[in-house]
Enzyme design. Sequence first.
Site, PDB file in Angstrom:
ATOM      1  CG  HIS A 159      -2.101   0.850   1.137  1.00 34.03           C
ATOM      2  ND1 HIS A 159      -2.789   1.279   2.252  1.00 34.03           N
ATOM      3  CD2 HIS A 159      -2.767   1.370   0.062  1.00 34.03           C
ATOM      4  CE1 HIS A 159      -3.822   2.024   1.885  1.00 34.03           C
ATOM      5  NE2 HIS A 159      -3.816   2.079   0.536  1.00 34.03           N
ATOM      6  CG  ASP A 163      -7.127   2.575   1.961  1.00 35.28           C
ATOM      7  OD1 ASP A 163      -6.658   3.440   1.184  1.00 35.28           O
ATOM      8  OD2 ASP A 163      -7.205   1.362   1.690  1.00 35.28           O
ATOM      9  CG  HIS A 238     -11.392   3.323   0.753  1.00 33.69           C
ATOM     10  ND1 HIS A 238     -11.836   2.525  -0.295  1.00 33.69           N
ATOM     11  CD2 HIS A 238     -10.061   3.540   0.495  1.00 33.69           C
ATOM     12  CE1 HIS A 238     -10.847   2.265  -1.119  1.00 33.69           C
ATOM     13  NE2 HIS A 238      -9.749   2.864  -0.652  1.00 33.69           N
ATOM     14  CG  HIS A 240      -5.368   5.625  -1.789  1.00 35.37           C
ATOM     15  ND1 HIS A 240      -4.723   4.561  -1.169  1.00 35.37           N
ATOM     16  CD2 HIS A 240      -4.407   6.267  -2.536  1.00 35.37           C
ATOM     17  CE1 HIS A 240      -3.447   4.553  -1.519  1.00 35.37           C
ATOM     18  NE2 HIS A 240      -3.235   5.587  -2.355  1.00 35.37           N
TER      19      HIS A 240
END
Length: 266
Positions: A159, A163, A238, A240
Amino acid sequence: MAFGSRAAGSGKHRGSSRLSKKTAGIAGIAALATTGVVGSFAAPAFAADNDHASTDTGNLNAVVVADDLAGDIETQAAAQQHAADAAAAKAQAEAEAQQRAAEAKRMAEAKAKAEREAKERAEREAERKRLNTFVSPLGDSYVSTQYKAGGGMWSSGSHTGIDFHADSGTVVRSVGLGTVVEAGWGGAYGNNVVIKHADGTYTQYGHLLSLSVTAGQQVTPGQQIGLSGSTGNSSGPHLHFEARTGADYGSDINPITYLRSHGVSI
């Protein structure tokens, strides 16, 4: 005749006798008295006395007039001196008033200048604080996926951001002052916004439902830039969020460390 011839031939003029003179004098006086000439002869004596009296009275009048004139001059001089003193006092009062007015103006100008300078300092300080103020991209949320988390969902194998939990349509804010350098479709990021900040760093906001800004627009800390969603490569609604040292993919840094270094509690 012999008598007449002798008298005429003597050649002498005999004067009047004493008696004749006296008689003539009496007759003359009587005549003068009758014609009023005596009064004329007598007048000079009385006139002389009157002239003497007039002379004495004139001298007295001259002294009185001189005294009155001297008094008038003194009164006039006193009035002129009073007027001069009053004019001088007025001029001095006006000069002092002008001096006080000039001093008051100087003080007012100095006060106004100090106030302007204080206002300018306050504005600069406010601007400095605004430039250095950072906020969380979401008003009330938490981190649901950490930075560098592994998994097959990310092409890099980990990642590249964090998030934030968010329902669809939640307001997303710019974390700081900056300029929008990208606003639109970002492939796997879906609808996204990239902002360059005053310190040269960049932040990215991905998977947005909609955008509220355009490229080239100036944004302030906390300003709405879009609504959270699930566009692009996303498993659900969500936000990011990435922090980068450059505008391009691969220049990411730890977003939590970045936000905390700018005073954001997260």
